[in-house]
Scaffold this active site. Sequence first.
Site, mmCIF file in Angstrom:
data_model
loop_
_atom_site.group_PDB
_atom_site.id
_atom_site.type_symbol
_atom_site.label_atom_id
_atom_site.label_comp_id
_atom_site.label_asym_id
_atom_site.label_seq_id
_atom_site.Cartn_x
_atom_site.Cartn_y
_atom_site.Cartn_z
ATOM 1 N N PHE A 9 33.475 -26.890 -36.793
ATOM 2 C CA PHE A 9 34.899 -26.846 -37.126
ATOM 3 C C PHE A 9 35.403 -25.441 -36.830
ATOM 4 C CE2 PHE A 9 33.255 -30.354 -39.520
ATOM 5 C CZ PHE A 9 34.284 -31.281 -39.616
ATOM 6 N N GLU A 62 24.772 -11.668 -39.528
ATOM 7 C CA GLU A 62 23.392 -11.417 -39.987
ATOM 8 C C GLU A 62 22.368 -11.844 -38.940
ATOM 9 O OE1 GLU A 62 23.603 -15.703 -40.430
ATOM 10 O OE2 GLU A 62 25.021 -14.073 -40.760
ATOM 11 N N HIS A 64 28.016 -15.403 -37.097
ATOM 12 C CA HIS A 64 27.009 -14.995 -38.078
ATOM 13 C C HIS A 64 26.542 -13.570 -37.793
ATOM 14 C CE1 HIS A 64 26.040 -18.707 -40.381
ATOM 15 N NE2 HIS A 64 26.689 -19.255 -39.363
ATOM 16 N N SER A 95 23.383 -24.521 -42.889
ATOM 17 C CA SER A 95 24.600 -24.918 -42.194
ATOM 18 C C SER A 95 24.394 -26.139 -41.308
ATOM 19 C CB SER A 95 25.137 -23.756 -41.339
ATOM 20 O OG SER A 95 25.501 -22.659 -42.138
ATOM 21 N N CYS A 150 31.533 -17.821 -41.577
ATOM 22 C CA CYS A 150 31.401 -19.215 -41.136
ATOM 23 C C CYS A 150 32.192 -20.169 -42.036
ATOM 24 C CB CYS A 150 29.929 -19.605 -41.049
ATOM 25 S SG CYS A 150 29.645 -21.065 -40.007
#
Length: 402
Positions: free
Chosen positions: A334, A375, A373, A63, A289
């Site tokens: 964003f 995770e 996130h 990312s 995300c």
Amino acid sequence: MSQADTAPTTQSGWQETAATAVLVLADGTVLEGYGIGATGEAAGEVCFNTAMTGYQEILTDPSYAGQIITFTFPHIGNVGTNEEDLEAIDAVSPSPVRGVVLAAAITQPSNWRAASHLDAWLKARGLIGITGIDTRALTALIRDHGMPNAVIAHSPTGAFDTETLKQKAAQLPDMTGQDLVPLVTAKEAYEWDETPWELGRGYGRRSEAKAHVVAIDYGVKRNILRLLANAGCRVTVVPATASADEIMAHKPDGIFLSNGPGDPAATGEYAVPVIRALLERDVPVFGICLGHQMLALALGLKTKKMGQGHHGANHPVKDHTTGKVEIVSMNHGFAVDADNLPGNVEETHVSLFDGSNSGIALADKPVFSVQHHPEASPGPHDSHYLFDRFVGLMAQHSRAPA
């Protein structure tokens, strides 16, 4: 490289420490420091990350493609690096991260899992770094003026053409409009069965599967796939360019939309039509995300560029479905504009830092997504329940009458 390596002694006996790296911002600001990692130069958008742990996972998170990461925590590298704490699926290719900015020089690693020094690890991955920077001042600049483009350069000789670097930084394109997913997506479909790391055991393997999930890879992180496998999912990963028919040919019980880099509207040019077609198939969908943002685009919402973004492991988010507040990991520049939600779209999560959207769900379909996130490797783990929620939706859907 330590600062002493570049410190010639003058006739008076004083040591003059020469800069061996520079960070040149698009506005012409030149920050001098000491080079670590690879030599040469790289360009990208400068962001800051407030996490106190997990620097290796952050530096391998797809990312962050196209970005130079500033760590606000001063002591980075103190536990070294290893070959287990990686998030990018491709552990061989150079990192899509463009550079790293640190306050303090890297100390010798002090951790039983350390296999190499961070400096050596950065060199091996082709990542340029700079230390000796006032990261608090740089963070304040980003908060006041937004994430700037910059060029980071490292030369052991300390020779830099700063005027040329200023021109390069000023001419860099804005992150808005950039589709960076092709840099990080899978080239072909593959199966995943690795489960999370456990002390004394390492990574495990899924033994049995409750459901089959097809994960669309926009830059997926390993720990997302591990937690899907740990929740009892057989996981098939497909490239970001896979068509709806190709995805459904795998006969999935659920579809996962992964995280990834860049402008969601740019990636959405080809991804959104596929997501809309998948929504018509009435299969459970879970997004994280970038996947969350593109699901929102597929539902008719819009996304917008943030000033400083959210990058860290200490962000408070409220889950409206439970009334609980979670501390989560975030990494996005964003955000979804949730001001005018369609009647069938519910806002499920919201950031308690700035009120920005952090999750949506459909009232009439088994579909939901979150901006953060869940995770979160190495942590926090407050949002792991979302993977069980996804598995529960698939189980309910499989039992639903035709």
